[in-house]
Design an enzyme around this catalytic site. Structure first.
Site, PDB file in Angstrom:
ATOM      1  N   VAL A   1       0.805  -1.284  -0.076  1.00 10.13           N
ATOM      2  CA  VAL A   1       0.040  -0.079   0.127  1.00 10.13           C
ATOM      3  C   VAL A   1       1.006   1.349  -0.009  1.00 10.13           C
ATOM      4  CG1 VAL A   1      -0.112   0.210   2.591  1.00 10.13           C
ATOM      5  CG2 VAL A   1      -2.215   1.087   1.073  1.00 10.13           C
TER       6      VAL A   1
ATOM      7  N   THR B   1      -1.643  -9.546  -2.981  1.00 13.68           N
ATOM      8  CA  THR B   1      -0.970  -9.180  -4.175  1.00 13.68           C
ATOM      9  C   THR B   1      -0.367 -10.454  -4.772  1.00 13.68           C
ATOM     10  OG1 THR B   1      -0.414  -7.141  -3.279  1.00 13.68           O
ATOM     11  CG2 THR B   1       0.899  -8.062  -4.673  1.00 13.68           C
TER      12      THR B   1
ATOM     13  N   ASN C   1      -1.770  -3.858  -5.698  1.00 13.32           N
ATOM     14  CA  ASN C   1      -1.351  -4.110  -4.441  1.00 13.32           C
ATOM     15  C   ASN C   1      -2.156  -4.202  -3.281  1.00 13.32           C
ATOM     16  OD1 ASN C   1      -2.541  -1.217  -4.839  1.00 13.32           O
ATOM     17  ND2 ASN C   1      -2.025  -1.321  -2.623  1.00 13.32           N
ATOM     18  N   CYS C   2      -1.843  -4.923  -2.092  1.00 16.70           N
ATOM     19  CA  CYS C   2      -2.610  -5.032  -1.135  1.00 16.70           C
ATOM     20  C   CYS C   2      -1.932  -4.157  -0.029  1.00 16.70           C
ATOM     21  CB  CYS C   2      -2.713  -6.432  -0.621  1.00 16.70           C
ATOM     22  SG  CYS C   2      -1.381  -7.456  -0.219  1.00 16.70           S
ATOM     23  N   LYS C   3      -1.835  -4.711   1.274  1.00 19.78           N
ATOM     24  CA  LYS C   3      -1.444  -3.841   2.394  1.00 19.78           C
ATOM     25  C   LYS C   3      -0.053  -4.206   2.255  1.00 19.78           C
ATOM     26  CE  LYS C   3      -1.761  -3.858   7.487  1.00 19.78           C
ATOM     27  NZ  LYS C   3      -2.745  -4.560   8.400  1.00 19.78           N
TER      28      LYS C   3
END
Length: 416
Positions: free
Chosen positions: A105, A322, A314-316
């Site tokens: 992120v 991801t 993206n993720c975190k």
């Protein structure tokens, strides 16, 4: 005092862990897999190895190191930034089937000062844009010759846009704000890139970002958290990508329409993906698992790739959701190469498709990226919840218990 001492000791330990993970060598991961006599290569290139000359291209050099997903206060570098590619060896050469940029992120979410956090998010966004430019060598060459180049990006964020059980809603807002600040209409931004002489050179780009957020975890797909907030971003991004008329039967406008006008002979896969995306949107199929949790996210990345726009996702942390998106997209790219047919939204892979998925999950470099970030390989997306109805459809999609367990790895022992 004892409680405070314990807190400080834990923070010091975490900081030492982050330093150790960041300072290890971050190197390109390259794996091959074969299916039906075709040989495919999955390549993951970390930011430290995005080079034109001897050094990496970024103004604040990585020097062979990286930024792990636990480095949540880094305001200079994007977290866990890689260029991901799947190619096939055909007629004596490698042909790229799909390529994109993956990262964590944009928000450095443990920075307490909101202004500094936003500045950090913008710095990270600029690094993603720099990586995106690097992934388009012809565009990069033109930019280094002094031309102001247009750079289009489809950003697919995979967070749950809600602050229930976490702060992902705030993270999404801060990521969207970073993209908005860099992509005002007509805005030119200057990026510094280290050229083949090792010198920093300013390049001019006009970035355009279609910024999506598609929740893919149980909170989003089983409980409906964050869907409304996500779709308020998605409507704008869809119109940018596909034009204002989002009926499935409508002719695509937006970036897709522009591309189709230029390349009318290559329209079949582009039209199919555009229609599938509009169908998913109209019927809100992305609000449920429906046999395919990443149905919208994966097709957005595939469509971007087909029209020569850079997909970024993206993720975190940039490793679990991801990583699963990376695997789902590569599975579909290989399947499309083999069958010349795109799978329909919500369909489970057939036996051959499951075999492709199993090979991709184990050989795409994602287990290595998880280990690079936390010292332990394993994807948190893979889990067994009780009651059974809460589980996403990964048992059915993978179709093999041993692969399922290998992909899960030791993820349950890893904190974030």
């Amino acid at each position: 005092p004892a409680k405070e001492a314990r807190r400080l000791a834990a923070a010091d330990f975490k900081s030492a862990q982050v330093k150790q993970l960041n300072n290890q060598p971050w190197q390109t991961i390259k794996n091959t897999l074969t299916h039906n006599g075709h040989q495919y290569t999955s390549t993951q290139v970390p930011a430290a190895e995005m080079k034109i000359g001897a050094q990496d291209i970024f103004p604040k050099a990585y020097q062979g190191k990286g930024v792990c997903s636990w480095d949540t206060q880094n305001i200079h570098h994007a977290t866990n930034l890689w260029m991901s590619t799947i190619s096939v060896h055909e007629d004596g050469e490698d042909k790229t089937l799909f390529s994109g940029i993956r990262h964590g992120v944009l928000s450095p979410y443990h920075v307490e000062d909101p202004l500094l956090r936003q500045t950090g998010a913008e710095s990270r966004a600029k690094e993603v844009l720099t990586a995106a430019l690097f992934s388009k060598p012809e565009l990069l060459t033109r930019a280094l010759k002094g031309e102001a180049v247009s750079l289009k990006l489809v950003s697919v964020c995979l967070l749950t846009a809600s602050n229930v059980l976490g702060q992902e809603g705030t993270m999404v807002k801060e990521q969207m704000r970073a993209w908005q600040s860099l992509t005002q209409p007509g805005k030119m931004i200057h990026l510094k890139i280290r050229n083949d002489d090792g010198e920093l050179q300013t390049v001019k780009i006009k970035p355009e970002v279609a910024a999506f957020n598609v929740g893919v975890n149980e909170l989003a797909l089983k409980f409906g958290f964050g869907l409304k907030a996500s779709d308020s971003y998605n409507i704008e991004a869809l119109q940018q990508l596909l034009g204002n008329d989002l009926r499935p039967e409508a002719r695509p406008g937006g970036w897709v329409g522009e591309w189709l006008a230029r390349y009318p002979d290559n329209d079949e896969s582009v039209n199919t993906l555009a229609r599938q995306i509009k169908d998913i949107w109209q019927n809100k199929l992305h609000h449920k698992d429906g046999g395919e949790p990443y149905k919208l996210a994966q097709r957005l990345a595939m469509l971007a790739n087909e029209i020569d726009v850079v997909p970024a996702w993206n993720c975190k942390s940039g490793k679990d959701r991801t990583g699963m998106m990376d695997s789902e997209t590569k599975r579909e790219a290989i399947s499309f190469h083999q069958t010349h047919t795109l799978s329909s939204p919500g369909s489970l892979p057939d036996r051959s498709g499951q075999q492709i998925f199993q090979k991709v999950l184990l050989n795409s470099g994602n287990l290595e990226i998880q280990k690079q970030n936390t010292s332990g390989a394993g994807n948190k997306v893979i889990k067994n919840l009780s009651p059974e109805v809460l589980n996403l459809s990964y048992h059915k999609r993978i179709g093999d218990e041993n692969t399922w367990q290998s992909v899960k790895g030791i993820s349950t022992l890893i904190i974030s």
